[in-house]
Design a protein around this motif. Sequence first.
Motif, PDB file in Angstrom:
ATOM      1  N   PHE A 125       0.750  -1.213  -0.078  1.00 21.48           N
ATOM      2  CA  PHE A 125      -0.106   0.045   0.013  1.00 21.48           C
ATOM      3  C   PHE A 125       1.013   1.243   0.026  1.00 21.48           C
ATOM      4  N   CYS A 126       0.725   2.227  -1.003  1.00 17.94           N
ATOM      5  CA  CYS A 126       1.435   3.123  -1.298  1.00 17.94           C
ATOM      6  C   CYS A 126       0.540   4.439  -1.093  1.00 17.94           C
ATOM      7  N   PHE A 127       0.776   5.475  -0.224  1.00 17.89           N
ATOM      8  CA  PHE A 127       0.466   6.692   0.157  1.00 17.89           C
ATOM      9  C   PHE A 127       1.086   7.722  -0.485  1.00 17.89           C
ATOM     10  N   ASN A 128       0.812   8.435  -1.462  1.00 19.17           N
ATOM     11  CA  ASN A 128       1.576   9.702  -2.037  1.00 19.17           C
ATOM     12  C   ASN A 128       2.933   9.179  -2.455  1.00 19.17           C
ATOM     13  N   GLY A 129       3.113   7.932  -3.181  1.00 15.83           N
ATOM     14  CA  GLY A 129       4.270   7.469  -3.515  1.00 15.83           C
ATOM     15  C   GLY A 129       4.983   6.571  -2.356  1.00 15.83           C
ATOM     16  N   GLU A 130       4.626   6.703  -1.236  1.00 19.50           N
ATOM     17  CA  GLU A 130       5.518   5.956  -0.061  1.00 19.50           C
ATOM     18  C   GLU A 130       4.766   4.967   0.320  1.00 19.50           C
ATOM     19  N   PRO A 131       5.757   3.710   0.235  1.00 19.31           N
ATOM     20  CA  PRO A 131       5.050   2.369   0.595  1.00 19.31           C
ATOM     21  C   PRO A 131       4.918   2.669   2.383  1.00 19.31           C
ATOM     22  N   LYS A 132       3.620   2.054   2.965  1.00 18.02           N
ATOM     23  CA  LYS A 132       3.444   2.255   4.272  1.00 18.02           C
ATOM     24  C   LYS A 132       3.147   0.718   4.817  1.00 18.02           C
ATOM     25  N   MET A 133       2.761  -0.079   4.319  1.00 21.33           N
ATOM     26  CA  MET A 133       2.092  -1.281   4.694  1.00 21.33           C
ATOM     27  C   MET A 133       2.213  -2.323   3.803  1.00 21.33           C
ATOM     28  N   ILE A 134       1.967  -3.564   4.151  1.00 24.45           N
ATOM     29  CA  ILE A 134       2.317  -5.009   3.300  1.00 24.45           C
ATOM     30  C   ILE A 134       1.331  -5.672   3.694  1.00 24.45           C
ATOM     31  N   GLU A 135       0.266  -5.919   2.773  1.00 23.90           N
ATOM     32  CA  GLU A 135      -0.885  -6.989   2.917  1.00 23.90           C
ATOM     33  C   GLU A 135      -0.297  -8.336   2.226  1.00 23.90           C
ATOM     34  N   VAL A 136      -0.160  -9.376   3.141  1.00 26.11           N
ATOM     35  CA  VAL A 136       0.031 -10.590   2.669  1.00 26.11           C
ATOM     36  C   VAL A 136      -1.017 -11.663   2.488  1.00 26.11           C
ATOM     37  N   ASP A 137      -1.453 -11.923   1.474  1.00 30.59           N
ATOM     38  CA  ASP A 137      -2.667 -13.047   1.227  1.00 30.59           C
ATOM     39  C   ASP A 137      -2.166 -14.572   1.167  1.00 30.59           C
ATOM     40  N   TYR A 138      -2.519 -14.979   1.849  1.00 29.73           N
ATOM     41  CA  TYR A 138      -2.101 -16.700   1.750  1.00 29.73           C
ATOM     42  C   TYR A 138      -3.239 -17.818   2.149  1.00 29.73           C
TER      43      TYR A 138
END
Length: 288
Positions: free
Chosen positions: A176-189
Amino acid sequence: MKYNSINSIINPLKFLIPDKIYLRLQFRKHLREKLNLKTPKTFNEKIQWLKLYDRKPEYIKYVDKYSVREYIKETIGEKYLIPLIGVYDNVEDIEWEKLPSKFVLKCTHGSHCNIICTDKSDLDIKDAKKKLETWMKRNWYWYGREWPYKDVKPRIVCEKFMLDESGVELKDYKIFCFNGEPKMIEVDYNRFNGLTKNLYDINWMYIPVSFNRSTEPNKTIEKPKRLDDMLQLASRLAKNYPFVRIDFYSIGTEIYFGEITFYPISGFGNIQPKEFDYKWGSWINLNK
Protein backbone atom coordinates in the motif's frame (compact mmCIF):
# COMPACT_ATOMS: atom_id res chain seq x y z
CA MET A 1 -11.95 -5.01 -6.23
CA LYS A 2 -14.15 -7.85 -5.06
CA TYR A 3 -16.36 -7.26 -2.02
CA ASN A 4 -19.22 -9.05 -0.29
CA SER A 5 -22.18 -9.81 -2.56
CA ILE A 6 -20.87 -7.56 -5.32
CA ASN A 7 -20.89 -10.38 -7.86
CA SER A 8 -24.48 -11.32 -7.15
CA ILE A 9 -27.22 -10.48 -9.68
CA ILE A 10 -27.26 -6.71 -10.20
CA ASN A 11 -30.49 -4.76 -10.43
CA PRO A 12 -30.78 -3.38 -13.99
CA LEU A 13 -31.73 0.02 -12.51
CA LYS A 14 -28.14 0.48 -11.41
CA PHE A 15 -27.16 1.25 -15.02
CA LEU A 16 -29.24 4.43 -14.76
CA ILE A 17 -27.85 5.65 -11.43
CA PRO A 18 -25.06 8.30 -11.55
CA ASP A 19 -21.75 7.27 -10.02
CA LYS A 20 -21.95 9.51 -6.95
CA ILE A 21 -25.42 8.34 -5.97
CA TYR A 22 -24.57 4.70 -6.64
CA LEU A 23 -21.45 4.89 -4.45
CA ARG A 24 -23.42 6.48 -1.62
CA LEU A 25 -25.95 3.66 -1.77
CA GLN A 26 -23.30 0.95 -1.89
CA PHE A 27 -21.31 2.54 0.93
CA ARG A 28 -24.39 2.46 3.13
CA LYS A 29 -25.16 -1.10 2.08
CA HIS A 30 -21.72 -2.60 2.71
CA LEU A 31 -20.38 -0.51 5.58
CA ARG A 32 -23.60 0.70 7.22
CA GLU A 33 -22.20 4.24 7.12
CA LYS A 34 -23.00 7.51 5.40
CA LEU A 35 -20.43 8.42 2.76
CA ASN A 36 -18.78 11.79 3.37
CA LEU A 37 -17.43 13.12 0.07
CA LYS A 38 -17.15 16.78 1.07
CA THR A 39 -14.58 16.18 3.80
CA PRO A 40 -13.60 12.51 3.54
CA LYS A 41 -11.59 11.25 6.51
CA THR A 42 -11.42 7.46 6.33
CA PHE A 43 -9.53 5.25 3.91
CA ASN A 44 -12.77 3.92 2.43
CA GLU A 45 -14.22 7.41 2.00
CA LYS A 46 -11.11 8.67 0.25
CA ILE A 47 -11.09 5.67 -2.09
CA GLN A 48 -14.63 6.64 -3.15
CA TRP A 49 -13.49 10.26 -3.62
CA LEU A 50 -10.60 9.11 -5.79
CA LYS A 51 -12.97 7.04 -7.95
CA LEU A 52 -14.97 10.16 -8.70
CA TYR A 53 -12.33 12.86 -9.01
CA ASP A 54 -8.91 11.33 -9.74
CA ARG A 55 -9.24 10.29 -13.36
CA LYS A 56 -5.84 10.14 -14.97
CA PRO A 57 -6.12 8.47 -18.40
CA GLU A 58 -3.13 6.19 -17.79
CA TYR A 59 -5.07 4.34 -15.07
CA ILE A 60 -6.91 2.48 -17.84
CA LYS A 61 -3.61 1.02 -19.05
CA TYR A 62 -2.43 0.15 -15.56
CA VAL A 63 -5.48 -1.88 -14.54
CA ASP A 64 -5.36 -3.84 -17.81
CA LYS A 65 -3.47 -7.04 -16.97
CA TYR A 66 -1.95 -7.19 -20.44
CA SER A 67 -1.26 -3.52 -21.21
CA VAL A 68 0.33 -2.96 -17.79
CA ARG A 69 3.13 -5.35 -18.78
CA GLU A 70 4.53 -2.70 -21.14
CA TYR A 71 4.48 -0.12 -18.34
CA ILE A 72 6.32 -2.50 -16.02
CA LYS A 73 8.88 -3.29 -18.71
CA GLU A 74 9.54 0.42 -19.31
CA THR A 75 9.54 1.47 -15.64
CA ILE A 76 11.28 -1.26 -13.63
CA GLY A 77 12.26 -3.90 -16.19
CA GLU A 78 10.98 -6.94 -18.04
CA LYS A 79 12.70 -9.33 -15.60
CA TYR A 80 9.96 -8.64 -13.06
CA LEU A 81 7.21 -9.94 -15.33
CA ILE A 82 5.80 -13.44 -15.00
CA PRO A 83 6.59 -15.25 -18.29
CA LEU A 84 3.77 -14.85 -20.80
CA ILE A 85 2.56 -17.92 -22.70
CA GLY A 86 -0.15 -16.29 -24.80
CA VAL A 87 -2.76 -13.55 -25.14
CA TYR A 88 -6.19 -14.09 -26.68
CA ASP A 89 -9.00 -11.80 -27.82
CA ASN A 90 -11.58 -14.59 -27.57
CA VAL A 91 -12.02 -17.85 -25.68
CA GLU A 92 -12.11 -19.79 -28.94
CA ASP A 93 -8.61 -18.51 -29.79
CA ILE A 94 -7.07 -20.56 -26.96
CA GLU A 95 -5.27 -23.63 -28.33
CA TRP A 96 -5.63 -25.81 -25.26
CA GLU A 97 -3.65 -28.69 -26.74
CA LYS A 98 -0.58 -26.44 -27.05
CA LEU A 99 -0.67 -25.16 -23.47
CA PRO A 100 1.77 -26.66 -20.94
CA SER A 101 0.58 -29.03 -18.23
CA LYS A 102 0.46 -26.14 -15.72
CA PHE A 103 -0.60 -22.57 -16.45
CA VAL A 104 -2.75 -19.65 -15.29
CA LEU A 105 -5.41 -17.94 -17.43
CA LYS A 106 -6.50 -14.43 -16.45
CA CYS A 107 -9.04 -12.04 -17.90
CA THR A 108 -7.34 -8.70 -18.43
CA HIS A 109 -10.31 -6.45 -17.69
CA GLY A 110 -11.40 -7.47 -14.20
CA SER A 111 -10.60 -9.15 -10.92
CA HIS A 112 -10.99 -12.66 -9.51
CA CYS A 113 -11.44 -14.17 -12.97
CA ASN A 114 -8.64 -16.70 -13.12
CA ILE A 115 -8.27 -20.32 -14.18
CA ILE A 116 -5.40 -21.88 -12.24
CA CYS A 117 -4.41 -25.19 -13.83
CA THR A 118 -2.00 -27.44 -11.93
CA ASP A 119 -2.55 -30.47 -14.17
CA LYS A 120 -4.08 -30.09 -17.62
CA SER A 121 -5.04 -33.77 -17.71
CA ASP A 122 -7.45 -33.09 -14.83
CA LEU A 123 -8.76 -29.77 -16.13
CA ASP A 124 -12.42 -29.57 -17.15
CA ILE A 125 -11.82 -27.53 -20.28
CA LYS A 126 -15.52 -27.24 -21.06
CA ASP A 127 -16.17 -25.71 -17.65
CA ALA A 128 -13.11 -23.45 -17.98
CA LYS A 129 -14.40 -22.18 -21.33
CA LYS A 130 -17.82 -21.50 -19.83
CA LYS A 131 -16.33 -19.45 -16.99
CA LEU A 132 -14.10 -17.47 -19.33
CA GLU A 133 -16.96 -16.73 -21.71
CA THR A 134 -19.05 -15.42 -18.80
CA TRP A 135 -16.21 -13.24 -17.54
CA MET A 136 -15.44 -11.88 -21.01
CA LYS A 137 -18.97 -10.48 -21.25
CA ARG A 138 -18.72 -8.71 -17.91
CA ASN A 139 -17.78 -5.05 -17.48
CA TRP A 140 -16.37 -4.64 -13.96
CA TYR A 141 -17.01 -0.89 -13.94
CA TRP A 142 -20.67 -1.45 -13.10
CA TYR A 143 -19.95 -3.38 -9.89
CA GLY A 144 -18.11 -0.67 -7.97
CA ARG A 145 -17.92 2.26 -10.42
CA GLU A 146 -14.15 1.84 -10.72
CA TRP A 147 -14.03 3.97 -13.84
CA PRO A 148 -10.71 2.72 -15.35
CA TYR A 149 -12.26 -0.69 -15.99
CA LYS A 150 -15.04 0.70 -18.17
CA ASP A 151 -12.91 0.97 -21.30
CA VAL A 152 -10.46 -1.91 -20.82
CA LYS A 153 -10.54 -4.26 -23.80
CA PRO A 154 -11.55 -7.78 -22.65
CA ARG A 155 -8.74 -10.23 -23.35
CA ILE A 156 -7.26 -13.34 -21.79
CA VAL A 157 -3.61 -13.81 -20.89
CA CYS A 158 -1.94 -17.12 -20.17
CA GLU A 159 1.00 -16.99 -17.78
CA LYS A 160 3.45 -19.49 -16.38
CA PHE A 161 2.22 -21.34 -13.27
CA MET A 162 4.47 -20.52 -10.32
CA LEU A 163 4.84 -21.51 -6.65
CA ASP A 164 6.84 -19.92 -3.86
CA GLU A 165 9.07 -21.63 -1.29
CA SER A 166 6.03 -23.27 0.35
CA GLY A 167 5.63 -25.52 -2.68
CA VAL A 168 1.84 -25.29 -2.42
CA GLU A 169 0.90 -21.67 -3.12
CA LEU A 170 2.10 -18.28 -4.30
CA LYS A 171 1.71 -15.73 -1.53
CA ASP A 172 0.66 -12.27 -2.65
CA TYR A 173 2.57 -9.27 -1.23
CA LYS A 174 0.39 -6.21 -1.68
CA ILE A 175 2.21 -2.95 -0.94
CA PHE A 176 0.00 0.00 0.00
CA CYS A 177 1.57 3.24 -1.21
CA PHE A 178 0.36 6.63 -0.02
CA ASN A 179 1.47 9.63 -2.07
CA GLY A 180 4.22 7.45 -3.48
CA GLU A 181 5.45 6.13 -0.14
CA PRO A 182 5.06 2.46 0.83
CA LYS A 183 3.45 2.26 4.28
CA MET A 184 2.30 -1.32 4.77
CA ILE A 185 2.21 -4.75 3.19
CA GLU A 186 -0.77 -7.07 3.02
CA VAL A 187 0.16 -10.73 2.64
CA ASP A 188 -2.55 -12.96 1.14
CA TYR A 189 -2.08 -16.67 1.75
CA ASN A 190 -4.10 -19.90 2.07
CA ARG A 191 -5.78 -18.85 -1.17
CA PHE A 192 -7.12 -22.36 -1.77
CA ASN A 193 -8.10 -23.10 1.81
CA GLY A 194 -9.84 -20.02 3.21
CA LEU A 195 -7.99 -16.89 2.09
CA THR A 196 -6.29 -15.12 5.01
CA LYS A 197 -4.66 -11.68 5.14
CA ASN A 198 -1.93 -10.55 7.50
CA LEU A 199 -0.73 -6.94 7.52
CA TYR A 200 2.81 -5.74 8.24
CA ASP A 201 4.55 -2.40 8.35
CA ILE A 202 7.60 -1.79 6.17
CA ASN A 203 9.84 -3.10 8.97
CA TRP A 204 7.90 -6.37 8.91
CA MET A 205 6.13 -5.82 12.22
CA TYR A 206 2.68 -7.38 12.36
CA ILE A 207 -0.23 -4.91 12.31
CA PRO A 208 -3.24 -6.14 14.34
CA VAL A 209 -5.90 -5.33 11.75
CA SER A 210 -8.41 -7.41 9.83
CA PHE A 211 -9.19 -6.06 6.37
CA ASN A 212 -12.25 -7.82 5.03
CA ARG A 213 -10.72 -11.21 5.84
CA SER A 214 -9.52 -13.07 8.90
CA THR A 215 -6.01 -12.42 10.20
CA GLU A 216 -3.69 -14.72 12.15
CA PRO A 217 -1.51 -12.85 14.69
CA ASN A 218 0.25 -16.07 15.70
CA LYS A 219 1.07 -17.06 12.14
CA THR A 220 4.75 -16.65 11.28
CA ILE A 221 5.29 -15.40 7.75
CA GLU A 222 8.92 -14.95 6.90
CA LYS A 223 9.98 -11.60 5.54
CA PRO A 224 10.64 -11.80 1.78
CA LYS A 225 14.35 -12.05 1.07
CA ARG A 226 14.29 -8.90 -1.05
CA LEU A 227 11.68 -6.87 0.78
CA ASP A 228 13.73 -3.66 0.53
CA ASP A 229 13.98 -4.06 -3.24
CA MET A 230 10.27 -4.79 -3.41
CA LEU A 231 9.49 -1.57 -1.53
CA GLN A 232 11.77 0.47 -3.78
CA LEU A 233 10.12 -0.95 -6.89
CA ALA A 234 6.67 -0.18 -5.48
CA SER A 235 7.74 3.39 -4.74
CA ARG A 236 8.92 3.88 -8.33
CA LEU A 237 5.61 2.64 -9.71
CA ALA A 238 3.53 4.65 -7.23
CA LYS A 239 5.39 7.95 -7.16
CA ASN A 240 2.81 10.06 -9.01
CA TYR A 241 -0.38 8.90 -7.31
CA PRO A 242 -2.23 9.77 -4.07
CA PHE A 243 -2.90 6.09 -3.39
CA VAL A 244 -2.12 2.88 -5.19
CA ARG A 245 -1.45 -0.73 -4.23
CA ILE A 246 1.39 -2.49 -6.01
CA ASP A 247 1.36 -6.30 -5.82
CA PHE A 248 4.38 -8.58 -6.05
CA TYR A 249 5.27 -12.23 -5.65
CA SER A 250 8.47 -13.44 -3.99
CA ILE A 251 10.04 -16.71 -5.13
CA GLY A 252 13.36 -17.29 -3.43
CA THR A 253 15.49 -14.31 -4.41
CA GLU A 254 13.32 -13.42 -7.39
CA ILE A 255 10.59 -10.76 -7.46
CA TYR A 256 7.65 -10.83 -9.86
CA PHE A 257 5.05 -8.16 -10.50
CA GLY A 258 1.41 -9.04 -9.81
CA GLU A 259 -0.90 -6.11 -10.54
CA ILE A 260 -1.71 -2.47 -9.84
CA THR A 261 -4.84 -1.70 -7.84
CA PHE A 262 -6.25 1.75 -7.16
CA TYR A 263 -9.34 0.71 -5.17
CA PRO A 264 -8.79 -2.23 -2.77
CA ILE A 265 -12.10 -3.98 -1.98
CA SER A 266 -13.55 -1.15 -4.10
CA GLY A 267 -13.42 1.07 -1.01
CA PHE A 268 -16.00 -1.07 0.79
CA GLY A 269 -13.58 -3.04 2.97
CA ASN A 270 -14.41 -3.82 6.59
CA ILE A 271 -11.41 -2.47 8.54
CA GLN A 272 -11.22 -3.52 12.17
CA PRO A 273 -10.36 -1.88 14.54
CA LYS A 274 -12.10 1.11 12.99
CA GLU A 275 -9.35 3.50 14.06
CA PHE A 276 -7.17 2.14 11.27
CA ASP A 277 -9.74 3.23 8.68
CA TYR A 278 -9.05 6.78 9.89
CA LYS A 279 -5.29 6.25 10.21
CA TRP A 280 -4.91 4.96 6.67
CA GLY A 281 -7.20 7.71 5.45
CA SER A 282 -4.94 10.32 7.03
CA TRP A 283 -2.08 9.06 4.87
CA ILE A 284 -3.89 9.97 1.63
CA ASN A 285 -3.33 13.63 0.75
CA LEU A 286 -6.12 14.69 -1.58
CA ASN A 287 -4.89 18.28 -1.76
CA LYS A 288 -2.25 17.26 -4.31
